[in-house]
Write a protein that holds these residues in place. Structure first.
Motif, PDB file in Angstrom:
ATOM      1  N   GLY A 111     124.814  90.399   0.033  1.00  0.00           N
ATOM      2  CA  GLY A 111     123.471  90.948  -0.102  1.00  0.00           C
ATOM      3  C   GLY A 111     122.833  91.246   1.235  1.00  0.00           C
ATOM      4  N   SER A 152     108.665  93.000   8.954  1.00  0.00           N
ATOM      5  CA  SER A 152     109.841  92.474   9.681  1.00  0.00           C
ATOM      6  C   SER A 152     110.551  93.529  10.527  1.00  0.00           C
ATOM      7  CB  SER A 152     110.845  91.886   8.688  1.00  0.00           C
ATOM      8  OG  SER A 152     111.397  92.903   7.866  1.00  0.00           O
ATOM      9  N   THR A 163     118.861  87.974   4.752  1.00  0.00           N
ATOM     10  CA  THR A 163     118.513  89.394   4.645  1.00  0.00           C
ATOM     11  C   THR A 163     119.064  90.233   5.791  1.00  0.00           C
ATOM     12  OG1 THR A 163     116.474  88.826   3.481  1.00  0.00           O
ATOM     13  CG2 THR A 163     116.578  91.019   4.467  1.00  0.00           C
ATOM     14  N   TRP A 166     123.098  92.357   8.210  1.00  0.00           N
ATOM     15  CA  TRP A 166     123.405  93.713   8.663  1.00  0.00           C
ATOM     16  C   TRP A 166     122.921  93.955  10.094  1.00  0.00           C
ATOM     17  CZ3 TRP A 166     119.547  96.969  10.279  1.00  0.00           C
ATOM     18  CH2 TRP A 166     118.244  96.647   9.904  1.00  0.00           C
ATOM     19  N   VAL A 190     123.780  94.783   3.070  1.00  0.00           N
ATOM     20  CA  VAL A 190     123.050  95.996   2.696  1.00  0.00           C
ATOM     21  C   VAL A 190     121.727  96.031   3.463  1.00  0.00           C
ATOM     22  CG1 VAL A 190     121.990  97.280   0.796  1.00  0.00           C
ATOM     23  CG2 VAL A 190     124.066  95.918   0.400  1.00  0.00           C
ATOM     24  N   PRO A 191     121.485  97.073   4.278  1.00  0.00           N
ATOM     25  CA  PRO A 191     120.271  97.099   5.104  1.00  0.00           C
ATOM     26  C   PRO A 191     118.990  97.059   4.277  1.00  0.00           C
ATOM     27  CG  PRO A 191     121.865  98.704   5.898  1.00  0.00           C
ATOM     28  CD  PRO A 191     122.388  98.200   4.583  1.00  0.00           C
ATOM     29  N   LYS A 192     118.167  96.078   4.562  1.00  0.00           N
ATOM     30  CA  LYS A 192     116.847  95.931   3.955  1.00  0.00           C
ATOM     31  C   LYS A 192     115.896  95.462   5.044  1.00  0.00           C
ATOM     32  CE  LYS A 192     118.205  92.942   0.823  1.00  0.00           C
ATOM     33  NZ  LYS A 192     119.673  92.994   0.886  1.00  0.00           N
ATOM     34  N   VAL A 193     114.659  95.958   4.988  1.00  0.00           N
ATOM     35  CA  VAL A 193     113.646  95.558   5.967  1.00  0.00           C
ATOM     36  C   VAL A 193     112.378  95.158   5.211  1.00  0.00           C
ATOM     37  CG1 VAL A 193     112.348  96.223   8.029  1.00  0.00           C
ATOM     38  CG2 VAL A 193     114.617  97.202   7.624  1.00  0.00           C
ATOM     39  N   PRO A 194     112.220  93.860   4.930  1.00  0.00           N
ATOM     40  CA  PRO A 194     111.013  93.417   4.233  1.00  0.00           C
ATOM     41  C   PRO A 194     109.745  93.773   5.011  1.00  0.00           C
ATOM     42  CG  PRO A 194     112.660  91.671   4.317  1.00  0.00           C
ATOM     43  CD  PRO A 194     113.145  92.762   5.216  1.00  0.00           C
ATOM     44  N   ASP A 195     108.637  93.833   4.322  1.00  0.00           N
ATOM     45  CA  ASP A 195     107.363  94.159   4.961  1.00  0.00           C
ATOM     46  C   ASP A 195     107.084  93.215   6.129  1.00  0.00           C
ATOM     47  OD1 ASP A 195     106.988  96.123   3.119  1.00  0.00           O
ATOM     48  OD2 ASP A 195     105.642  94.958   1.819  1.00  0.00           O
TER      49      ASP A 195
END
Length: 419
Positions: free
Chosen positions: A178, A188, A47, A50, A181-186
């Motif tokens: 995948g 984290s 994840t 990035w 692409v910037p994603k920040v799970p809960d």
């Protein structure tokens, strides 16, 4: 210090000249960065690809700013801080004394832990003493080019072993894409910022100008070479942290394994050995030790420059900043701080860390990276630098982003310290 002559013009000549940036990056990338990247990969898979990329870019701009300040003005970063007011050099002076005492013990013990895992013929503290003394002797007697060669060899070992391990677990192109692409799970967000902030260096970034000086790079004509040097260094740093992330994501993701601190890396080496055989365990342990020892050597060589420059700077009267002579490795204050890094911290090996110093160390350390970023924004947009070499809009935007991120991390760290 030698004079490197005129800056090289061809691409090949420029590539042959790079070196100081690798010293900064290798010093900054220690076992803490390895464990952070592996733990995040273990918890969140691919994840945060990035975040590694963003971290390398941010640290490049910080490093480039320190180098550009020196080459464009002929002044060290300490002289720049002093021009902002005595509060700036005062903060640095207090921090560097406390930091040196605590870090001197931590760096040596980490090296000792790695060596003990490979050769358990002596206790960890004894190996720590050996590494601390070895760093002292190498820096006391060596010259910069010898130091750079030793660092380059260790960087190569560290790079080959960690990248080689990661090649066993290469993700698919889709997984990697995948993660871009910037994603920040809960839950984290702070971890993501910690990964970004941990890519490649803290206080040792301020030593970059001194290593440029030792290399013989003086004057504005070297700025393009310096930028290539810094880009190459942080590209390698990003690859190193990416490899650690991949190891966590592909080897440990979805398991219940928890890795904590440097001992966690030793445990991971054992797990890799059980899965892929004893040679893999040794490769990972060598990488662990190389990361630890490059950090120790870089600090033993670089931070004494800062301290010696600090002493020279505070002794000057107002308006005399430009009169400071270059700092030498043979100066008494340089060698005094080298001794401070080496000998007093050995008390910690036997008596433990003083709680009050740890709290102050953490509090002052939490402020250092926002302090560096703010000072570069102020200095590199001022009339102290010719207009041609001041910050452009992109550098300002990135440095302001650094300030916001490191300020948030610093506040979070302070809250944890004083809970």
């Amino acid at each position: 210090m030698k004079n490197a002559g005129a800056p090289p013009q061809t691409w090949g000549q420029k590539l042959k000249m790079i070196g100081p940036g690798f010293v900064v990056a290798a010093t900054g990338v220690g076992t803490a960065d390895m464990i952070t990247a592996i733990v995040i990969g273990t918890s969140f898979g691919m994840t945060f690809v990035w975040a590694v990329i963003v971290g390398a870019i941010l640290k490049y701009f910080l490093n480039e700013g320190v180098g550009r300040w020196y080459l464009a003005t002929g002044q060290t970063i300490l002289q720049g801080w002093h021009s902002l007011g005595r509060w700036a050099t005062g903060y640095f002076g207090v921090y560097t004394v406390i930091w040196g005492y605590i870090y001197g013990a931590a760096a040596a013990l980490t090296c000792g832990l790695g060596m003990h895992a490979m050769f358990p013929i002596m206790p960890v503290w004894a190996w720590a003493v050996v590494h601390s003394l070895l760093g002292f002797v190498l820096v006391w007697t060596g010259r910069y080019l010898l130091f750079e060669r030793i660092m380059t060899v260790l960087i190569g070992v560290m790079f080959i072993t960690i990248i080689g391990t990661a090649l066993l677990f290469l993700p698919s192109l889709g997984e990697f894409a995948g993660g871009i692409v910037p994603k920040v799970p809960d839950g984290s967000f702070v971890l993501a910022l910690g990964l970004i902030g941990g890519v490649g260096g803290t206080i040792t970034m301020a030593s970059y100008g001194y290593w440029l000086k030792e290399k013989g790079w003086n004057g504005r004509g070297w700025i393009s070479i310096m930028r290539l040097d810094a880009k190459a260094a942080y590209a390698m740093t990003g690859l190193f942290c990416m490899a650690a992330l991949i190891i966590g994501a592909k080897f440990l993701y979805g398991t219940d394994v928890e890795l904590r601190g440097d001992q966690g890396l030793i445990n991971l080496a054992q797990m890799l050995g059980e899965e892929f055989g004893t040679p893999m365990r040794w490769l990972f342990l060598v990488a662990f030790w190389s990361a630890a020892f490059t950090s120790l050597l870089g600090v033993w060589n670089g931070v004494p420059y800062l301290f010696a420059d600090f002493i020279k700077t505070i002794r000057l009267k107002k308006g005399e900043v430009k009169a400071i002579k270059p700092v030498s490795e043979k100066e008494p204050m340089y060698r005094l701080y080298l001794a401070w890094l080496t000998f007093p911290p050995m008390l910690i090996f036997f008596f433990g860390k003083p709680v009050e110093l740890i709290i102050l160390y953490g509090a002052l350390g939490a402020l250092f990276m926002p302090f560096l970023a703010i000072s570069l924004v102020v200095l590199l947009n001022s009339k102290r630098v010719e207009a041609e070499y001041r910050n452009k809009w992109l550098a300002n935007a990135v440095l302001i982003g650094c300030i916001l991120m490191f300020a948030f991390l610093g506040i979070n760290e302070l809250q944890n310290i004083f809970k």
